[in-house]
Design a protein around this motif. Structure first.
Motif, PDB file in Angstrom:
ATOM      1  N   HIS A 116     -16.350  13.473 -67.519  1.00  0.00           N
ATOM      2  CA  HIS A 116     -17.217  12.310 -67.366  1.00  0.00           C
ATOM      3  C   HIS A 116     -16.785  11.178 -68.302  1.00  0.00           C
ATOM      4  CE1 HIS A 116     -20.759  10.055 -66.311  1.00  0.00           C
ATOM      5  NE2 HIS A 116     -21.064   9.924 -67.603  1.00  0.00           N
ATOM      6  N   LYS A 117     -16.434  11.524 -69.552  1.00  0.00           N
ATOM      7  CA  LYS A 117     -15.962  10.510 -70.505  1.00  0.00           C
ATOM      8  C   LYS A 117     -14.646   9.891 -70.040  1.00  0.00           C
ATOM      9  CE  LYS A 117     -18.078  12.352 -74.695  1.00  0.00           C
ATOM     10  NZ  LYS A 117     -17.822  12.974 -76.015  1.00  0.00           N
ATOM     11  N   MET A 118     -13.736  10.725 -69.542  1.00  0.00           N
ATOM     12  CA  MET A 118     -12.463  10.205 -69.055  1.00  0.00           C
ATOM     13  C   MET A 118     -12.663   9.287 -67.863  1.00  0.00           C
ATOM     14  SD  MET A 118     -10.013  13.562 -69.447  1.00  0.00           S
ATOM     15  CE  MET A 118      -8.831  12.922 -68.295  1.00  0.00           C
ATOM     16  N   ASP A 119     -13.567   9.661 -66.953  1.00  0.00           N
ATOM     17  CA  ASP A 119     -13.863   8.841 -65.790  1.00  0.00           C
ATOM     18  C   ASP A 119     -14.480   7.513 -66.199  1.00  0.00           C
ATOM     19  OD1 ASP A 119     -13.995   8.329 -63.005  1.00  0.00           O
ATOM     20  OD2 ASP A 119     -16.136   8.859 -63.040  1.00  0.00           O
ATOM     21  N   ALA A 120     -15.379   7.554 -67.172  1.00  0.00           N
ATOM     22  CA  ALA A 120     -16.020   6.321 -67.638  1.00  0.00           C
ATOM     23  C   ALA A 120     -15.007   5.403 -68.309  1.00  0.00           C
ATOM     24  CB  ALA A 120     -17.152   6.655 -68.600  1.00  0.00           C
ATOM     25  N   ARG A 121     -14.090   5.968 -69.080  1.00  0.00           N
ATOM     26  CA  ARG A 121     -13.066   5.146 -69.735  1.00  0.00           C
ATOM     27  C   ARG A 121     -12.105   4.538 -68.722  1.00  0.00           C
ATOM     28  NH1 ARG A 121     -11.391   8.384 -75.236  1.00  0.00           N
ATOM     29  NH2 ARG A 121     -13.441   8.249 -76.226  1.00  0.00           N
ATOM     30  N   ALA A 122     -11.720   5.318 -67.714  1.00  0.00           N
ATOM     31  CA  ALA A 122     -10.820   4.798 -66.678  1.00  0.00           C
ATOM     32  C   ALA A 122     -11.511   3.684 -65.882  1.00  0.00           C
ATOM     33  CB  ALA A 122     -10.386   5.923 -65.748  1.00  0.00           C
ATOM     34  N   GLU A 123     -12.786   3.884 -65.584  1.00  0.00           N
ATOM     35  CA  GLU A 123     -13.528   2.850 -64.863  1.00  0.00           C
ATOM     36  C   GLU A 123     -13.671   1.595 -65.706  1.00  0.00           C
ATOM     37  OE1 GLU A 123     -17.818   2.334 -62.593  1.00  0.00           O
ATOM     38  OE2 GLU A 123     -17.366   4.180 -63.679  1.00  0.00           O
ATOM     39  N   HIS A 124     -13.922   1.761 -66.997  1.00  0.00           N
ATOM     40  CA  HIS A 124     -14.039   0.623 -67.898  1.00  0.00           C
ATOM     41  C   HIS A 124     -12.713  -0.148 -67.961  1.00  0.00           C
ATOM     42  CE1 HIS A 124     -15.397  -1.764 -71.280  1.00  0.00           C
ATOM     43  NE2 HIS A 124     -14.299  -1.410 -71.949  1.00  0.00           N
ATOM     44  N   LEU A 125     -11.601   0.581 -68.050  1.00  0.00           N
ATOM     45  CA  LEU A 125     -10.298  -0.057 -68.082  1.00  0.00           C
ATOM     46  C   LEU A 125     -10.021  -0.810 -66.784  1.00  0.00           C
ATOM     47  CD1 LEU A 125      -7.476  -0.376 -69.525  1.00  0.00           C
ATOM     48  CD2 LEU A 125      -6.779   1.576 -68.153  1.00  0.00           C
ATOM     49  N   ARG A 157     -12.243  -3.939 -66.699  1.00  0.00           N
ATOM     50  CA  ARG A 157     -11.917  -4.917 -67.743  1.00  0.00           C
ATOM     51  C   ARG A 157     -10.520  -5.510 -67.555  1.00  0.00           C
ATOM     52  NH1 ARG A 157     -14.221  -6.406 -72.590  1.00  0.00           N
ATOM     53  NH2 ARG A 157     -12.752  -6.911 -74.249  1.00  0.00           N
TER      54      ARG A 157
END
Length: 64
Positions: free
Chosen positions: A13-22, A25
């Motif tokens: 979930h954290k990896m998915d959220a970071r990829a989505e944020h990247l 952005r």
């Protein structure tokens, strides 16, 4: 068992959220990663797994 599954789920979930944020952005980096990085990563993984299977077979048959 359930603790390890929960921790794996949290990491994913954290990896998915970071990829989505990247991707939101920096849309150019997201597109480059999706259309260049992921296919190269997939081909590299395919190469490694094929090598792990084919090399011992070729070695066992005396082809190396």
């Amino acid at each position: 068992m359930t603790n390890s599954l929960k921790s794996i789920h949290q990491i994913l979930h954290k990896m998915d959220a970071r990829a989505e944020h990247l991707a939101f952005r920096h849309p150019l980096y997201g597109l480059l990663f999706m259309f260049i990085g992921l296919p190269i990563l997939t081909l590299f993984a395919l190469f490694l797994f094929t090598l792990m299977v084919a090399f011992p077979i070729a070695w066992g048959l005396g082809l190396l």
